[in-house]
Structures are given as C-alpha cells and as structure tokens.
Design a protein around this motif. Structure first.
Motif, short mmCIF file in Angstrom:
data_model
loop_
_atom_site.label_atom_id
_atom_site.label_comp_id
_atom_site.label_asym_id
_atom_site.label_seq_id
_atom_site.Cartn_x
_atom_site.Cartn_y
_atom_site.Cartn_z
N SER A 41 0.77 -1.29 0.03
CA SER A 41 -0.04 0.23 0.12
C SER A 41 0.93 1.41 -0.06
N LYS A 42 2.18 1.19 0.44
CA LYS A 42 3.07 2.39 0.37
C LYS A 42 3.23 2.86 -0.96
N ARG A 43 3.08 4.14 -1.44
CA ARG A 43 3.12 4.72 -2.46
C ARG A 43 4.12 5.90 -2.30
N LYS A 44 4.61 6.36 -3.56
CA LYS A 44 5.53 7.59 -3.87
C LYS A 44 4.78 8.36 -4.75
N LEU A 45 4.44 9.77 -4.54
CA LEU A 45 3.66 10.49 -5.64
C LEU A 45 5.34 11.19 -6.10
N VAL A 46 5.38 11.14 -7.44
CA VAL A 46 6.64 11.51 -8.03
C VAL A 46 6.26 12.90 -8.80
N PHE A 47 6.42 13.97 -8.16
CA PHE A 47 5.91 15.53 -8.70
C PHE A 47 7.06 15.93 -9.95
N GLU A 48 6.45 16.68 -10.74
CA GLU A 48 7.47 17.42 -11.55
C GLU A 48 7.08 18.91 -11.58
N PHE A 49 8.01 19.81 -11.27
CA PHE A 49 7.89 21.11 -11.34
C PHE A 49 8.77 21.71 -12.00
N ASP A 50 8.67 23.11 -12.41
CA ASP A 50 9.42 23.98 -13.44
C ASP A 50 10.92 24.28 -12.62
N GLN A 51 12.00 23.84 -13.41
CA GLN A 51 13.01 23.95 -12.91
C GLN A 51 13.71 25.49 -12.19
N LYS A 52 12.55 26.49 -12.84
CA LYS A 52 12.98 27.86 -11.95
C LYS A 52 12.88 28.03 -10.75
N TYR A 53 12.23 26.91 -10.17
CA TYR A 53 11.85 27.12 -8.85
C TYR A 53 12.97 26.23 -8.02
N TRP A 54 13.94 25.82 -8.61
CA TRP A 54 15.05 24.98 -7.73
C TRP A 54 15.36 25.46 -6.63
N LYS A 55 15.68 26.55 -6.41
CA LYS A 55 15.99 27.26 -4.92
C LYS A 55 15.05 27.48 -4.23
N SER A 56 13.68 27.19 -4.35
CA SER A 56 12.61 27.67 -3.65
C SER A 56 11.89 26.38 -2.96
N VAL A 57 12.08 25.44 -3.64
CA VAL A 57 11.15 24.33 -3.16
C VAL A 57 12.24 23.29 -2.27
N LYS A 58 11.90 22.96 -1.22
CA LYS A 58 12.77 22.35 -0.11
C LYS A 58 12.11 20.83 0.36
N VAL A 59 12.73 20.18 0.77
CA VAL A 59 12.44 18.96 1.63
C VAL A 59 11.43 19.33 2.98
N GLY A 60 10.24 18.83 3.15
CA GLY A 60 9.50 19.36 4.05
C GLY A 60 8.46 20.26 3.75
N ASP A 61 8.50 20.93 2.47
CA ASP A 61 7.46 21.68 1.91
C ASP A 61 6.22 21.09 1.88
#
Length: 250
Positions: free
Chosen positions: A174-194
């Motif tokens: 039952s364990k799943r992982k959702l593999v998100f894709e987002f625009d690379q211009k946000y590479w400095k903004s997105v962090k683990v824990g968001d």
C-alpha cells in the motif's frame, strides 16, 4: 473586531507563501522484476496476480529433486568429516600428552591426520554451501512484503539463465510515492518538508502531504525537477496535479 484580525492574519499568511504548480505520477514505494538466473522447468507456482506475500515467501520453484539429493549428500559428507575430525583430535590430544616419550615421526603422523581432517571439514562445509546456493537458485522468494501485480509463468514452462525472463513483478502492498514534476526555475525555492496539496485523477477528494525527497538534477528534455511525496493506498500508475506551498522569496 476579531473577524477583521483573523481575515488580516489569513491574508498575511497567503501573501507570505507561493503555490508552485506541479503534476505527478503514482508509483509503488518498492517494486521489483523477479527472474531466475538458472535454467530449468517450472515445477511449482505458489502465487498468482493480486496475491499478497511476505518477505521470504516462496513464489515459484523449478524442478530440483537432483539438487535436493546433492544437498543431502553434501550434508552427510560434512557429518562424516566432522566425526572423523572429532576422533582425529582425540588421538592427537592423547599423543600430545606423551609427545616427549614417543618417536617424533610417529607424532607427526597423528598431527598430519588431524590437520587433514580439519581441511576435510572445511572442504565439506564449502561444498554444502555451494550445493545450497544451487538449490536456492531454483526457487524465487519474495524480496519484501508486497503484492504480485504481474505473472508470466505456468507449471511446465522452460526458463533459461542465459536469457533472463521476468517471472513476476511485485510492488509494495500500500505504500506509494507521488513523483511530482515542477518547473526548474523554482529549484532554489522548493525544499524537503514543504507542504503539498493535490488531487488524483478520477478522485473528487483533495489531499495534503509533504515533500520527502528532491531529485538532485533537472530533466534536460522538459526542464523539470522531480520531488517525492509519501502516500498510501492509491493505485500505481494513476496521475494527478497539485501545488507545492513554499515561503515567498524575499
């Protein structure tokens, strides 16, 4: 007055964060393609598609009566070698007590028998381990707790270690992982824990989660970066969309 304060706080909170659009695919937390790397004829199949299994459960077995017989012979050989060693050591220990009273060459003979007996036991143990490994290759065991989602073998099928063929595909229950894709211009903004809020295609409900992993590279083809969110219960292969909530850059 309290309502005004609450509305103001909510407005401030919304202004202090941004929502980054992202799409995702649902994958199993664990998955594996299982195959034999020895040749033979399928003798027993213990599971089917949708079977739930525990780590170490037997899934499929080749005809292996000859290997089982060889293992029994190797086990008996080890037992015999250990008995021989036991009595060789007794003789050696007795002679060791009177070593100064007997001919040196005679003592050397007892020592030689003892040393050879030790070598014979080591050799028998190595052969037993080898025969066990051959038998193990004729059986596929579940590598982790999971569910079988694809099966491509029946009793009587021939498999060849020279041409690896997937026998089963297994994924976590039952364990799943959702593999998100987002625009690379946000590479400095997105962090683990968001935080992430998302919906799954075909499901009217909305869900929330947190980013557990950020991939350390951007895809040069679509200029996207991937991130993972842990989830449970969704069907593998579904997709969806959502928003990653991150603090506004000052």
């Amino acid at each position: 007055m309290k309502k005004i304060i609450l509305v103001t706080l909510a407005l401030v909170a919304s202004l202090s964060a941004q929502e980054i659009y992202a799409t995702f695919n649902i994958e199993a937390d664990k998955s594996a393609n299982l195959a034999f790397y020895s040749s033979g004829i399928i003798d027993k199949v213990y599971v089917d598609v949708a079977s739930s299994v525990k780590k170490g459960d037997k899934l499929v077995e080749l005809q292996n009566d000859d290997l089982k017989a060889s293992l029994k012979i190797a086990t008996a050989s080890l037992s015999e070698a250990e008995v021989t060693l036991k009595f060789a050591k007794k003789d050696y220990d007795r002679q060791l007590l009177i070593k100064d009273l007997i001919d040196e060459a005679k003592f050397d003979q007892y020592e030689l028998v003892y040393e050879r007996s030790k070598v014979a036991v080591a050799s028998a143990k190595a052969n037993l381990a080898y025969q066990q490994s051959l038998l193990d290759r004729s059986i596929i065991l579940a590598p982790f707790d999971g569910i079988i989602f694809e099966k491509s073998v029946e009793v009587g099928d021939v498999v060849s270690g020279m041409m690896l063929r997937t026998i089963f595909k297994i994924q976590s229950q039952s364990k799943r992982k959702l593999v998100f894709e987002f625009d690379q211009k946000y590479w400095k903004s997105v962090k683990v824990g968001d935080s992430v809020k998302y919906t799954v295609n075909g499901d009217k409900d909305s869900y929330t989660g947190k980013i557990s992993k950020l991939y350390p590279h951007a895809n040069s083809d679509n200029r996207k970066i991937k991130a993972e969110v842990v989830a449970n219960g969704f069907i593998v292969g579904l997709f969806g969309e959502g928003y990653i909530i991150v603090p506004d850059e000052k």
